[in-house]
Scaffold this motif. Structure first.
Motif, short mmCIF file in Angstrom:
data_model
loop_
_atom_site.label_atom_id
_atom_site.label_comp_id
_atom_site.label_asym_id
_atom_site.label_seq_id
_atom_site.Cartn_x
_atom_site.Cartn_y
_atom_site.Cartn_z
N VAL A 17 37.17 34.22 53.16
CA VAL A 17 37.38 33.32 51.99
C VAL A 17 38.21 35.02 51.08
CG1 VAL A 17 36.37 33.08 49.65
CG2 VAL A 17 35.76 32.45 51.51
N ASP A 18 39.21 34.45 50.24
CA ASP A 18 39.92 35.54 49.20
C ASP A 18 40.24 34.94 48.30
OD1 ASP A 18 42.13 34.45 50.15
OD2 ASP A 18 43.22 36.53 50.75
N TYR A 19 40.95 35.18 47.63
CA TYR A 19 41.58 34.51 45.87
C TYR A 19 42.65 35.35 45.60
CZ TYR A 19 39.16 38.55 43.19
OH TYR A 19 39.65 39.56 42.92
N GLU A 20 43.59 34.69 44.35
CA GLU A 20 44.74 35.31 44.49
C GLU A 20 44.98 34.46 43.04
OE1 GLU A 20 49.51 34.69 45.17
OE2 GLU A 20 48.00 34.07 46.67
N VAL A 21 45.10 35.68 41.84
CA VAL A 21 45.48 34.79 40.49
C VAL A 21 46.85 34.45 40.47
CG1 VAL A 21 46.07 35.74 38.26
CG2 VAL A 21 44.29 36.17 39.54
N VAL A 22 46.63 33.55 40.69
CA VAL A 22 48.55 32.47 40.57
C VAL A 22 49.17 32.72 39.28
CG1 VAL A 22 50.15 30.19 40.66
CG2 VAL A 22 47.44 31.10 42.62
N THR A 23 48.94 32.36 38.67
CA THR A 23 48.85 32.39 36.81
C THR A 23 48.29 33.13 36.07
OG1 THR A 23 50.99 30.40 37.22
CG2 THR A 23 49.96 30.75 35.34
N ASN A 24 48.35 33.97 34.77
CA ASN A 24 47.71 34.05 34.31
C ASN A 24 48.73 35.09 32.82
OD1 ASN A 24 45.87 35.42 32.29
ND2 ASN A 24 45.23 36.97 33.05
N THR A 25 48.79 33.86 31.62
CA THR A 25 49.57 33.75 30.46
C THR A 25 48.90 33.48 29.66
OG1 THR A 25 50.10 30.98 30.06
CG2 THR A 25 51.37 32.94 32.05
#
Length: 157
Positions: A17-25
């Motif tokens: 399992v891993d993650y990614e921040v796709v959007t952070n505005t």
């Protein structure tokens, strides 16, 4: 995962399992979780979590639209894209209309995976085996904002 619990120490299996921040505005946050399971064969799926920072609420696909018929509008667009892709490339296969294997893609549910791309278009994400054979991976389809803007809530246009 129930399957991994059933296998226990019998055999070879794994989960990553891993993650990614796709959007952070200032207005929006999207986190993408990727899960890869392996036990003889493998499967990959994604889960996207969205926060509308203006109101601090978690947003699901249904929350973007003013109309309850959004799912059928999006599904029509997706079926059209799938057919166009298959017409251009005989190696591409989607389960749409009389699929020989798998279940035909019919519609989306209220919580289906999505994200906004860098151009502000809606991207619908399918899990492996959801709308196509495993060899097609995890298909993503871009739905341009223009054609759906009349059913998007004003804050998401």
């Amino acid at each position: 995962n129930d399957e991994l619990e059933e296998i226990g120490n019998e055999g070879h299996s794994g989960i990553f399992v891993d993650y990614e921040v796709v959007t952070n505005t200032e207005k929006w946050f999207t986190l993408k979780i990727r899960v890869h399971e392996a036990a003889g064969s493998s499967n990959t799926y994604y889960r996207f979590y969205h926060i509308d920072k203006a109101n601090g609420k978690i947003v699901e696909l249904k929350d973007l639209f003013t109309s309850d018929d959004f799912a059928e509008v999006l599904a029509d667009n997706l079926r059209k894209q799938m057919k166009e892709i298959m017409a251009k490339d005989s190696n591409k296969v989607y389960w749409v209309e009389n699929a020989e294997i798998g279940q035909d893609f019919v519609t989306l549910d209220d919580k289906h995976n999505f994200y906004w791309d860098k151009d502000g278009n809606l991207v619908i994400v399918f899990d492996k085996y959801e709308v196509a054979p495993g060899s097609m991976g995890t298909p993503e389809f871009v739905i341009e904002k223009g054609p759906i803007s009349d059913i998007l809530k004003p804050e998401y246009r």
